[in-house]
Design an enzyme around this catalytic site. Structure first.
Site, PDB file in Angstrom:
ATOM      1  N   ARG A 151       8.124   7.731  59.765  1.00  0.00           N
ATOM      2  CA  ARG A 151       7.367   7.332  58.570  1.00  0.00           C
ATOM      3  C   ARG A 151       7.108   5.813  58.562  1.00  0.00           C
ATOM      4  NH1 ARG A 151       7.918  11.479  54.480  1.00  0.00           N
ATOM      5  NH2 ARG A 151       7.964  13.431  55.620  1.00  0.00           N
ATOM      6  N   HIS A 211      13.737  10.383  57.699  1.00  0.00           N
ATOM      7  CA  HIS A 211      13.927   9.163  56.908  1.00  0.00           C
ATOM      8  C   HIS A 211      15.330   8.635  57.216  1.00  0.00           C
ATOM      9  CE1 HIS A 211      10.988   9.906  53.270  1.00  0.00           C
ATOM     10  NE2 HIS A 211      10.511   8.955  54.048  1.00  0.00           N
ATOM     11  N   CYS A 224      17.453  10.980  47.939  1.00  0.00           N
ATOM     12  CA  CYS A 224      15.984  11.007  47.832  1.00  0.00           C
ATOM     13  C   CYS A 224      15.525  11.007  46.382  1.00  0.00           C
ATOM     14  CB  CYS A 224      15.413  12.253  48.510  1.00  0.00           C
ATOM     15  SG  CYS A 224      15.817  12.398  50.229  1.00  0.00           S
TER      16      CYS A 224
END
Ligand code: ARG
Length: 270
Positions: free
Chosen positions: A140, A169, A263
């Site tokens: 990302r 991530h 998250c």
């Protein structure tokens, strides 16, 4: 080894999963044809918020927007250190509109927001250790964004390359325990990045693939309490052995979107 740990109250930004769903697939966890129990998701999320408040943390929230099913993952919307807000530019076009709503929240709260030129996904890939920033790349956030973050924040940014698509991530493979230590899953990183982590944190708590697949690395630590997925039982036990207090919070419905506790949580460091 058992030491006593000190907790520091945090300020968290979250977004209620009112419109949460899995409608597209932008990571290997997401299967749009598999149903999500939205009521259960909301209950699980409320449990997380209650757990934060019960442990003395402040929780503020952004109003969720219909049509933005991943907006619940507040961590991805910005990275804030010393009151400086480094905004996000999402990789997936589906998520790009989230930024406007988060940026508006920050502006209303009195912050200026830096708009990055390169793809960067907030605390998903930028992790504050207390002294510098650990920054993930590979899936990302870009290297170019690491450079932008260092220039804007004035703190060293240490790039780490992620190699396993399940851990797309940085915050799915590593979390900060306190100012001195971290917990991570080594195999999620390239060989060079593993070596960097070994040098920086020789005493890190290491996690297994099972811990990581259970979203055990997507945890939030306040220095003492570690809000962690109950599925990551073995890791929780190891952390308890290091003197931390695991607080299990089940966000299983969010795992279907590739997200967990961290998250859903952005920390505002003013
Ligand atoms: N479905 C979201 C995505 O793939 C999940 C984001 C999880 N957030 C995180 N901080 N790892 O973008």
């Amino acid at each position: 080894m058992s030491e006593s740990r000190a907790q520091r109250p945090r300020r968290f930004l979250v977004c209620e999963p009112r419109h949460f769903a899995v409608q597209y697939a932008i990571n290997p966890w997401m299967q749009p044809d598999k149903p999500v129990d939205v009521d259960l998701a909301r209950e699980q999320w409320q449990t997380l918020i209650r757990a934060y408040r019960d442990h003395g943390h402040t929780v503020e929230s952004v109003e969720p927007v219909p049509g933005l099913p991943d907006m619940v993952f507040a961590a991805n919307a910005a990275f804030v250190v010393g009151g400086r807000v480094f905004g996000s530019l999402f990789h997936a076009p589906e998520r790009r509109p989230e930024s406007l709503h988060y940026d508006t929240w920050f502006k209303t709260a009195g912050y200026d927001v830096y708009r990055p030129e390169s793809v960067t996904e907030g605390e998903g890939d930028l992790v504050w250790t207390g002294r510098y920033v650990l920054a993930g790349t590979g899936f990302r956030t870009t290297r170019e964004a690491h450079r932008e973050a260092q220039e804007f924040l004035g703190h060293p940014v240490i790039g780490l390359t992620l190699v396993d698509p399940y851990f797309y991530h940085l915050d799915t493979a590593l979390f900060v325990l306190d100012d001195d230590n971290i917990c991570y899953y080594p195999e999620a990183f390239s060989a060079g990045s593993r070596e960097v982590l070994r040098r920086l944190y020789p005493d890190a708590v290491l996690a297994t693939r099972d811990d990581a697949m259970a979203f055990g690395l997507n945890s939030v630590s306040d220095g003492q309490n570690v809000f962690i997925a109950p599925q990551a039982e073995a890791l929780a036990e190891r952390l308890a052995g290091h003197g931390y207090a695991p607080v299990p919070v089940d966000l299983s419905e969010f795992h279907k979107a590739g997200g967990g506790i961290k998250c859903c949580t952005q920390e505002i460091r003013s």
